[in-house]
Design an enzyme around this catalytic site. Structure first.
Site, PDB file in Angstrom:
ATOM      1  N   MET A   1      12.162  -0.907 -18.564  1.00  0.00           N
ATOM      2  CA  MET A   1      11.977   0.328 -18.101  1.00  0.00           C
ATOM      3  C   MET A   1      12.540   1.373 -19.010  1.00  0.00           C
ATOM      4  O   MET A   1      12.144   2.274 -19.594  1.00  0.00           O
ATOM      5  CB  MET A   1      12.415   0.683 -16.441  1.00  0.00           C
ATOM      6  CG  MET A   1      11.498   0.020 -15.597  1.00  0.00           C
ATOM      7  SD  MET A   1      12.168   0.387 -13.826  1.00  0.00           S
ATOM      8  CE  MET A   1      13.779  -0.155 -14.115  1.00  0.00           C
TER       9      MET A   1
ATOM     10  N   ASP B   1      16.921 -10.967 -30.420  1.00  0.00           N
ATOM     11  CA  ASP B   1      17.643 -11.481 -29.630  1.00  0.00           C
ATOM     12  C   ASP B   1      19.184 -11.129 -29.634  1.00  0.00           C
ATOM     13  O   ASP B   1      19.827 -11.526 -30.840  1.00  0.00           O
ATOM     14  CB  ASP B   1      17.798 -13.124 -29.421  1.00  0.00           C
ATOM     15  CG  ASP B   1      18.582 -13.564 -28.545  1.00  0.00           C
ATOM     16  OD1 ASP B   1      19.377 -13.156 -27.872  1.00  0.00           O
ATOM     17  OD2 ASP B   1      18.499 -14.970 -28.391  1.00  0.00           O
TER      18      ASP B   1
ATOM     19  N   ALA C   1      19.841  -6.014 -21.488  1.00  0.00           N
ATOM     20  CA  ALA C   1      21.037  -6.539 -20.642  1.00  0.00           C
ATOM     21  C   ALA C   1      20.422  -7.637 -19.698  1.00  0.00           C
ATOM     22  O   ALA C   1      19.053  -7.575 -19.827  1.00  0.00           O
ATOM     23  CB  ALA C   1      21.278  -5.247 -19.666  1.00  0.00           C
TER      24      ALA C   1
ATOM     25  N   THR D   1      19.983  -8.095 -16.133  1.00  0.00           N
ATOM     26  CA  THR D   1      19.818  -7.015 -15.080  1.00  0.00           C
ATOM     27  C   THR D   1      19.558  -7.752 -13.570  1.00  0.00           C
ATOM     28  O   THR D   1      19.442  -7.041 -12.600  1.00  0.00           O
ATOM     29  CB  THR D   1      18.845  -6.146 -15.347  1.00  0.00           C
ATOM     30  OG1 THR D   1      17.546  -6.772 -15.329  1.00  0.00           O
ATOM     31  CG2 THR D   1      19.121  -5.180 -16.580  1.00  0.00           C
TER      32      THR D   1
ATOM     33  N   ASP E   1      27.136   1.502 -12.383  1.00  0.00           N
ATOM     34  CA  ASP E   1      27.904   1.773 -11.445  1.00  0.00           C
ATOM     35  C   ASP E   1      28.635   0.655 -10.678  1.00  0.00           C
ATOM     36  O   ASP E   1      29.436   0.727  -9.750  1.00  0.00           O
ATOM     37  CB  ASP E   1      27.169   2.591 -10.234  1.00  0.00           C
ATOM     38  CG  ASP E   1      25.901   1.879  -9.690  1.00  0.00           C
ATOM     39  OD1 ASP E   1      25.402   1.309 -10.349  1.00  0.00           O
ATOM     40  OD2 ASP E   1      25.558   2.169  -8.489  1.00  0.00           O
TER      41      ASP E   1
ATOM     42  N   TYR F   1      27.643  -9.760 -11.952  1.00  0.00           N
ATOM     43  CA  TYR F   1      26.954  -8.649 -12.807  1.00  0.00           C
ATOM     44  C   TYR F   1      27.753  -7.683 -13.111  1.00  0.00           C
ATOM     45  O   TYR F   1      27.929  -7.171 -14.474  1.00  0.00           O
ATOM     46  CB  TYR F   1      25.803  -8.022 -11.814  1.00  0.00           C
ATOM     47  CG  TYR F   1      24.974  -6.937 -12.645  1.00  0.00           C
ATOM     48  CD1 TYR F   1      24.006  -7.060 -13.715  1.00  0.00           C
ATOM     49  CD2 TYR F   1      25.394  -5.684 -12.151  1.00  0.00           C
ATOM     50  CE1 TYR F   1      23.613  -6.095 -14.422  1.00  0.00           C
ATOM     51  CE2 TYR F   1      25.027  -4.545 -12.644  1.00  0.00           C
ATOM     52  CZ  TYR F   1      23.864  -4.703 -13.784  1.00  0.00           C
ATOM     53  OH  TYR F   1      23.431  -3.741 -14.348  1.00  0.00           O
TER      54      TYR F   1
ATOM     55  N   LYS G   1      29.133  -6.448 -17.062  1.00  0.00           N
ATOM     56  CA  LYS G   1      28.707  -5.388 -17.522  1.00  0.00           C
ATOM     57  C   LYS G   1      30.050  -4.588 -17.893  1.00  0.00           C
ATOM     58  O   LYS G   1      30.143  -3.977 -19.020  1.00  0.00           O
ATOM     59  CB  LYS G   1      28.015  -4.332 -16.692  1.00  0.00           C
ATOM     60  CG  LYS G   1      26.613  -4.753 -16.263  1.00  0.00           C
ATOM     61  CD  LYS G   1      25.768  -4.765 -17.446  1.00  0.00           C
ATOM     62  CE  LYS G   1      25.496  -3.478 -18.035  1.00  0.00           C
ATOM     63  NZ  LYS G   1      24.580  -3.411 -19.069  1.00  0.00           N
TER      64      LYS G   1
ATOM     65  N   TRP H   1      21.172   2.726 -10.081  1.00  0.00           N
ATOM     66  CA  TRP H   1      20.157   2.563  -9.254  1.00  0.00           C
ATOM     67  C   TRP H   1      18.733   3.015 -10.076  1.00  0.00           C
ATOM     68  O   TRP H   1      18.011   3.936  -9.652  1.00  0.00           O
ATOM     69  CB  TRP H   1      20.119   3.294  -7.983  1.00  0.00           C
ATOM     70  CG  TRP H   1      21.099   2.870  -7.073  1.00  0.00           C
ATOM     71  CD1 TRP H   1      22.258   2.072  -7.006  1.00  0.00           C
ATOM     72  CD2 TRP H   1      21.199   3.117  -5.321  1.00  0.00           C
ATOM     73  NE1 TRP H   1      23.014   1.614  -6.154  1.00  0.00           N
ATOM     74  CE2 TRP H   1      22.349   2.558  -4.989  1.00  0.00           C
ATOM     75  CE3 TRP H   1      20.348   3.821  -4.805  1.00  0.00           C
ATOM     76  CZ2 TRP H   1      22.544   2.593  -3.675  1.00  0.00           C
ATOM     77  CZ3 TRP H   1      20.676   3.980  -3.279  1.00  0.00           C
ATOM     78  CH2 TRP H   1      21.855   3.530  -2.826  1.00  0.00           C
TER      79      TRP H   1
END
Length: 251
Positions: free
Chosen positions: A1, A21, A43, A45, A81, A104, A108, A129
């Site tokens: 996205m 990659d 990432a 995700t 976040d 996760y 990050k 989000w």
């Protein structure tokens, strides 16, 4: 996205995973020049999947981030976040201590640190989000359910439209305001409140009822409160404006 929206907003070349990659250090070095400005949207995700596959998530979120940062002239690393534990109960600022609850979140945070260590010209952009066109997201999940749904009401964050975030990342990439930035939608809500607004704005007659996180246990713990504030000029349009913008472009 986000990658698709960034490529459109920046008018830039975007590499798919099949084309590049990020865990392949030599391939990254061949693709990225030392004068290039790179917005790293690559990432792992899958928040729940990272609990059982943390090593693989680290390869992408930390090692891949380091490879990109080493090769680039300037790098923007998109973070989360979920580097916070959610106990503050008021918006998190860039200078607040981090304490991820999940694998996760740990990966990050490791990516943030690897990026900063590899390239002094780094911009770390934490967001929250995400939803947008071109991928699975909460809005589409909700619109595919009915006639009644239960949604957690004890997790609060900032639903952020990737179209708005992409524009902010593109602007940030042109700056030299290096360091950590919080870029998330203005305002905050729970997942339940977000779902209720989705149904209201689409005219759906789906009934939504609140529930607790404990009612729907997941492998990865989530911060109960991960609203992002900023000590910089990092606010995006409201999450309601983001929802309207997304509903206007969704297929």
């Amino acid at each position: 996205m986000l990658g698709q929206d960034v490529a459109r907003a920046a008018g830039a070349v975007g590499y798919t995973r099949a084309q590049l990659d990020v865990t392949d250090r030599r391939a990254v070095a061949d693709a990225i020049g030392s004068g290039d400005v790179v917005i790293n949207c690559a990432a792992w995700t899958d928040v729940d999947g990272a609990e059982e596959h943390e090593d693989e998530a680290l390869r992408i979120n930390r090692d891949g981030a380091r490879n990109v940062a080493e090769a680039a002239g300037t790098v923007v690393y998109v973070s989360s976040d979920y580097v916070f534990d959610g106990t503050k109960r008021e918006p998190y600022l860039e200078s607040d201590p981090v304490n991820p609850l999940s694998a996760y979140g740990r990966t990050k945070l490791a990516g943030e640190r690897a990026t900063a260590e590899a390239n002094p010209r780094h911009l770390i952009a934490r967001s929250s989000w995400l939803f947008g066109a071109g991928g699975k997201n909460f809005v589409e999940t909700m619109l595919g359910l009915g006639p009644e749904v239960r949604v957690v009401d004890d997790q609060v964050g900032c639903p952020t439209f990737t179209g708005h975030l992409a524009e902010a990342l593109t602007e940030l990439a042109r700056s030299e305001d290096f360091g950590v930035h919080h870029l998330a939608a203005s305002g905050s809500c729970s997942w339940f409140e977000f779902a209720r607004e989705i149904f209201a704005r689409t005219g759906s007659d789906t009934r939504v009822e609140p529930c607790t996180t404990a009612d729907f246990p997941r492998p990865a713990p989530r911060p109960a409160y991960s609203v992002l504030g900023s000590e910089r000029d990092g606010r995006l349009p409201t999450w309601q404006e983001g929802l309207d913008a997304y509903l206007g472009v969704r297929v």
